[in-house]
Every structure is written in C-alpha cells, then in structure tokens.
Design an enzyme around this catalytic site. Structure first.
Site, short mmCIF file in Angstrom:
data_model
loop_
_atom_site.label_atom_id
_atom_site.label_comp_id
_atom_site.label_asym_id
_atom_site.label_seq_id
_atom_site.Cartn_x
_atom_site.Cartn_y
_atom_site.Cartn_z
N HIS A 116 14.28 22.55 -5.73
CA HIS A 116 15.15 21.51 -5.20
C HIS A 116 14.57 20.99 -3.89
O HIS A 116 13.77 21.66 -3.24
CB HIS A 116 16.56 22.06 -4.96
CG HIS A 116 17.22 22.52 -6.22
ND1 HIS A 116 17.66 21.64 -7.18
CD2 HIS A 116 17.47 23.76 -6.69
CE1 HIS A 116 18.19 22.33 -8.18
NE2 HIS A 116 18.08 23.62 -7.91
N CYS A 157 13.71 16.95 -5.96
CA CYS A 157 14.48 15.74 -5.68
C CYS A 157 14.45 15.36 -4.20
O CYS A 157 14.60 16.21 -3.33
CB CYS A 157 15.93 15.94 -6.10
SG CYS A 157 16.14 16.25 -7.84
#
Length: 159
Positions: A116, A157
């Site tokens: 992430h 992301c």
C-alpha cells in the site's frame, strides 16, 4: 543474476546467473511490505515476479509461484529500516548472516516494491517508509557506485 527479495516476510534472495551483454551482474530486489490475508495479492505479485525473473511467464494455469522461493527476512524483520539497509549493503546485516545488496559500478539493479502507499510514502506491516529516506538511500547508492543502471518499480496506490 542476483535476486534480492523482501516480502512481508521482507523476502530477500540472492542468486547469480551469467550475463553476456555487459560486464556486471544483474541484481533484483523484490519487496512485499504488507501482511495478512487481505493483502495476499501483494505477496502473490512478488512471488510471481521471482518466478518470472528465473522462468519466464507462468501463464494463468494455476502454477504455484510460492514453491521453492527463498525468504531471508520475515515477520518482524520486515521494516523500512531493514529494507534501506539491504539496499545500502549494510555490513552489520551481512555480518549477522543476512542477505544484502552487494552490487557494484558495472551492475544492473531492479527493485520491485508491492504494498500500500500514499503520497510520499509506502507501507510496511508496522511502519511507513517515507520518500525522503528512500531518496536519500538511492542517492547514496548512486554516490557509492552500487549500479550502472537501476530501475525501481513501485506498485503502491498514490505513492
């Protein structure tokens, strides 16, 4: 080819294959910084990348990409600090029997990080790695002539 893999397991593997097109070695650092079943895809991506480095694409036939993949850092060892030390070729980690990047001025380095992210950071299981520290390490690698070419591929992301 040298392959360094860091998983949430901070997975690190070092192997060497002959390379004909230049005078150095190829190094690969693979990182999946996440953990838990909900983040399974990050681990699978990194294991698949390991298989591609050695065997070519496996296709979509359900091949077990985990089989035979070594793990050198796992669990609580998966930290931004250890990742940066691996990239820097930390002598303390090496002396402790851990694998680190030992590339030189003629070598090619490929780094794949999967986890992430957010603007200016990537995530590890219990901490974040901020862009400023990562850039400092990459600049130091350049100054220390740890590569002729370096590619850093991030799948996280917003990072």
């Amino acid at each position: 080819m040298k392959v360094l893999c860091l998983l949430s397991l901070l997975y690190l593997s070092v192997n060497s294959l002959p390379v004909n097109e230049f005078n150095g070695k190829n190094w690969v650092v693979l990182v999946a910084g996440s953990n838990t079943w909900g983040n399974y895809r990050h681990q699978a991506d990194v294991y698949h990348a390991y298989q591609i480095v050695y065997n070519g694409p496996t296709g979509h036939n359900g091949t077990d990409v985990y089989h035979g993949v070594p793990k050198h850092y796992t669990g609580k060892e998966v930290t931004p600090e250890n990742f940066l030390k691996v990239l820097a070729g930390d002598k303390g980690l090496k002396k402790a029997g851990k694998k680190v990047l030992e590339s030189g001025p003629n070598d090619h380095v490929f780094i794949f990080f999967d986890d992430h992210g957010s603007p200016d950071l990537v995530a590890f299981p219990d901490k974040y790695l901020y862009a400023k520290l990562l850039m400092k390490t990459l600049k130091q690698m350049h100054q220390d002539k740890k590569y002729a070419k370096l590619v850093f591929y991030i799948e996280a992301c917003k990072s």
